[in-house]
Design an enzyme around this catalytic site. Structure first.
Site, PDB file in Angstrom:
ATOM      1  N   HIS A 152      39.503 -66.637  -5.223  1.00 39.72           N
ATOM      2  CA  HIS A 152      40.485 -66.060  -4.302  1.00 39.72           C
ATOM      3  C   HIS A 152      41.122 -67.076  -3.349  1.00 39.72           C
ATOM      4  CE1 HIS A 152      39.530 -62.283  -5.951  1.00 39.72           C
ATOM      5  NE2 HIS A 152      38.547 -61.926  -5.168  1.00 39.72           N
ATOM      6  N   HIS A 225      44.190 -57.124  -2.609  1.00 41.31           N
ATOM      7  CA  HIS A 225      42.769 -56.837  -2.826  1.00 41.31           C
ATOM      8  C   HIS A 225      42.334 -55.571  -2.067  1.00 41.31           C
ATOM      9  CE1 HIS A 225      38.576 -57.633  -3.688  1.00 41.31           C
ATOM     10  NE2 HIS A 225      38.888 -58.741  -4.328  1.00 41.31           N
ATOM     11  N   GLU A 366      43.101 -54.788  -9.127  1.00 39.56           N
ATOM     12  CA  GLU A 366      43.927 -55.931  -8.725  1.00 39.56           C
ATOM     13  C   GLU A 366      44.796 -56.381  -9.888  1.00 39.56           C
ATOM     14  OE1 GLU A 366      40.958 -58.896  -7.553  1.00 39.56           O
ATOM     15  OE2 GLU A 366      39.617 -57.209  -7.319  1.00 39.56           O
TER      16      GLU A 366
END
Ligand code: GLA
Length: 401
Positions: A152, A225, A366
């Site tokens: 991420h 997210h 996602e």
């Protein structure tokens, strides 16, 4: 001029979900293809209000924008991480509930309880194997913040931890967030200028448009997210939710959740959500209550599903229903894939209004490129080059039945 109607384009190689066709197409087509932009959601005529959201530990002020559509549906977004903080949608009786995890102020988002709640994730969401990739002959090294991998977008300068600039869109329930990530930030090459637009439409849709340009070739894979519980955030688990995914294939992973490179059929596996399935029905040990028991990918869903249909064209990716409240969320996207994560690391942390978020108390869907694409030449490319514009759009459409 604010580009609030950014279309449905995405950079990608010509691609299909069928692995054999993917390989042929990827080999044959080296150019990135921009697809035609079309309108994919309803009009927005609502309002935007601005308020403070507190100062970061570093003393930067943050803002909270409240978007309200013509039907009273509300979304709140903050400049910290260009994050979706609240989303209030009606049940079958018209009662609104906030259906996403989050915190009451920026302090919560900077705290240990924040597991990427609602944020804009990147520069590259999901994992990059061992935090390394080679692009145009140069090897780049990124933070390995999810040992042994990069997750991420990395450490303190991941997009989710930065304060973005914001501008409301006149006459719409929409806000545009902008941020430029400098060359070398978190190890990524190129000055990357990004724009993320949240729009609440009068058709009860939350649309997220992403746009980016760069001055050096760099990987880009942006997503949101948000953690959803359609019964209301902090009201138990999502094991009773019914999920449908428009995916015949998934990307199998190793023990560290890095794709092996194969693209396998979901048929005959617990990943077959082509018809609606209750989420808790096929999770082994669904009664497990300790987050540490969820280390194994087999203890919950944390998988990347390759979406059917052509990437770059808008299509239904997922349908989620909470049978009790009747709330339904449909996700439309032009993306290649969707990561379904069943909240396996949620740890009963305290969130908005003192509510706790238990193990599997919310789930993420996602939309994105396949994980670790930068190390898999057979996967659709995530490389953005100077002169190109990265664009992708995801729409969350809410209803009740
Ligand atoms: C993603 C990943 C998960 C986990 C969460 C954040 O969805 O796939 O493995 O890291 O983010 O906790």
């Amino acid at each position: 001029m604010i580009d609030s109607n950014a279309g449905v384009c995405i950079i990608s190689r010509m691609q299909s979900n069928l692995p054999c066709i993917m390989k042929t197409a990827a080999a044959a087509v080296s150019l990135l293809i921009m697809n035609a932009c079309t309108s994919i959601s309803g009009p927005s005529t609502g309002s935007v209000k601005q308020a403070g959201f507190g100062n970061t530990k570093a003393g930067e002020s943050t803002e909270l924008y409240t978007l309200k559509n013509a039907n009273g549906v509300v979304a709140k977004v903050t400049t910290y991480g260009a994050t979706l903080v609240e989303l209030h949608v009606p049940d079958k009786d018209g009662n609104l509930a906030d259906v996403i995890n989050g915190f009451d102020s920026v302090a919560g988002y900077e705290g240990d309880g924040n597991q990427y709640f609602g944020c804009t994730t990147g520069r590259v969401c999901n994992r990059i194997a061992k935090g390394k990739f080679t692009l145009d002959g140069t090897e780049y090294t990124l933070a390995t913040n999810n040992d042994p991998n990069h997750l991420h977008g990395g450490g303190d300068k991941a997009l989710s931890k930065q304060v973005w600039k914001a501008a409301p869109v006149d006459g719409q329930a929409a806000v545009v967030f902008t941020l430029t990530s400098p060359d070398g930030e978190e190890g990524y090459p190129g000055n990357l200028s990004m724009k993320v637009t949240y729009t609440l439409t009068d058709a009860d849709e939350l649309r997220i448009d992403y746009q980016a340009t760069t001055d050096k070739a760099t990987p880009v894979n942006l997503t949101n997210h948000a953690y959803f519980n359609l019964g209301g955030a902090g009201t138990g688990t999502v094991l009773d939710h019914e999920l449908t995914l428009n995916a015949d294939h998934f990307t199998p992973v190793d023990d560290t959740l890095i794709p092996t490179g194969k693209i396998d059929p979901v048929a005959g596996t617990e990943l077959d959500f082509r018809t609606a399935h209750v989420i808790g029905d096929r999770i082994p040990d669904k009664g497990a209550t300790k987050t540490e028991d969820a280390e194994s990918a087999t203890l919950g869903y944390d998988h990347n599903f390759v979406l059917n249909g052509k990437a770059g064209t808008h299509r239904l990716a997922a349908r989620l229903k909470d049978p009790d409240s009747g709330r339904v969320m449909e996700i439309y996207t032009d993306q290649v894939a969707i990561q379904f994560y069943s909240g396996n690391f949620l740890m009963n942390q305290e969130g908005k209004a003192g509510k706790a978020y238990p193990f599997r108390g919310a789930l993420c869907l996602e939309t994105q490129h396949n994980p670790d694409s930068v190390n898999h030449p057979d996967f659709p490319s995530t490389i953005l080059r100077p002169g190109q514009t990265y664009r992708t759009t995801t729409v969350h459409r809410f209803s009740a039945e």
